[in-house]
Design an enzyme around this catalytic site. Structure first.
Site, PDB file in Angstrom:
ATOM      1  N   CYS A 102      41.470  40.990  37.612  1.00  0.00           N
ATOM      2  CA  CYS A 102      42.142  40.020  38.475  1.00  0.00           C
ATOM      3  C   CYS A 102      43.655  40.267  38.508  1.00  0.00           C
ATOM      4  CB  CYS A 102      41.790  38.604  38.003  1.00  0.00           C
ATOM      5  SG  CYS A 102      42.174  37.294  39.186  1.00  0.00           S
ATOM      6  N   HIS A 196      36.111  39.079  37.061  1.00  0.00           N
ATOM      7  CA  HIS A 196      36.316  38.933  35.613  1.00  0.00           C
ATOM      8  C   HIS A 196      35.076  39.329  34.820  1.00  0.00           C
ATOM      9  CE1 HIS A 196      40.250  36.832  35.412  1.00  0.00           C
ATOM     10  NE2 HIS A 196      39.899  36.335  36.596  1.00  0.00           N
ATOM     11  N   GLU A 198      34.943  40.039  31.868  1.00  0.00           N
ATOM     12  CA  GLU A 198      35.094  39.504  30.506  1.00  0.00           C
ATOM     13  C   GLU A 198      34.724  38.026  30.401  1.00  0.00           C
ATOM     14  OE1 GLU A 198      39.039  38.334  32.384  1.00  0.00           O
ATOM     15  OE2 GLU A 198      37.487  39.869  32.635  1.00  0.00           O
TER      16      GLU A 198
END
Length: 276
Positions: A102, A196, A198
């Protein structure tokens, strides 16, 4: 031993606000995941927004640098953003591989000569839907084992509006033309995604709660009660990934529910570093 550095993209106040709802700062969460993906790695966090901050080790001591998301807007040209741009340019110049989510993608794009602005298509909330790999993306090691089309956690209103010179777009969708890209600048190579990998479902729920009334005002939820029900469903699915009823209701498939699939690009970057 693999040594990794996580560049925390948020200001001190931003880190504090996120930790209140998510339970950890983005840098801490990112570092924890990298330790899971590479158990033998040493992972440090660099608070690159803070005046006077320095990396725990000399930059050349690291085999890779990962960049978190951020609540900053790079076109505001705040000091916290400018410090990070200079740091990323230094990492590029030293030829250290980077990965970013991002804000990380936006930061690398600007550091390499590109531009970032508000997305005319509006905000992308909770999940980026129907991301598709480009021809180059199908062949890129960042997306190894990815399906041709997939969903991913996402929350952003800014996008890369002008690409740096040596950039290859590897994924896009209807909301964002640059969902993933490789950027080469100086001696360095950056792999990045606008989404994202993660994030856990817990993180998505925390983001939704944190934005709150803004998402209601923008028409994503009828009211705060509906928003809370959606966030509660995500938290429940995080606690029990076998809750088929929730996954079906929210339209979430294995690309979101499965940790291994959701984390594909970040895991591939770690594997790339381990093989160098």
């Amino acid at each position: 031993m693999l040594r990794l550095l996580v560049l925390e993209g948020n200001s001190r106040s931003g880190r504090r606000r996120i930790a209140q709802t998510a339970g950890a700062t983005p840098g801490e969460s990112y570092a924890d995941l990298l330790r899971t993906l590479a158990p033998q790695a040493a992972v440090d966090i660099y608070l690159g927004t803070d005046e006077g901050a320095s990396s725990p080790q000399p930059i050349d001591a690291y085999h890779g640098v990962a960049i978190t998301g951020s609540s900053l807007n790079i076109y505001q040209c705040e000091a916290e953003s400018m410090r990070q741009i200079e740091f990323v340019r230094e990492v590029f110049a030293r030829g250290i591989p980077m990965f970013g989510s991002c804000w990380g993608l936006q930061l690398a794009a600007v550091a390499a000569g590109g531009e970032v602005g508000l997305n005319p298509a509006g905000r992308e909330v909770a999940f980026a839907r129907k991301i598709t790999l480009t021809t180059e993306g199908h062949l890129h090691p960042m997306h190894a084992r990815r399906a041709a089309a997939f969903d991913a956690p996402a929350i952003h209103s800014d996008v890369v509006t002008r690409l740096p010179a040596d950039t290859v777009i590897t994924a896009r969708n209807a909301i964002c033309e640059v969902q993933a890209a490789e950027i080469r600048f100086g001696r360095g190579v950056f792999w990045g995604v606008q989404y994202h990998p993660e994030y856990r479902l817990h993180d998505v729920a925390s983001v939704i709660r944190r934005y709150g009334q803004t998402l209601v005002d923008e028409g994503f939820f009828a009211d705060l009660a509906e928003l809370e029900r959606y966030a509660a469903d995500l938290s429940a699915l995080e606690a029990d990934p076998k809750r088929r009823d929730i996954a079906w209701r929210l339209g979430l498939d294995a690309d979101i529910v499965s940790d291994a699939i959701r984390q594909t690009e970040l895991a591939n970057w770690v594997s790339f570093l381990e093989c160098k």
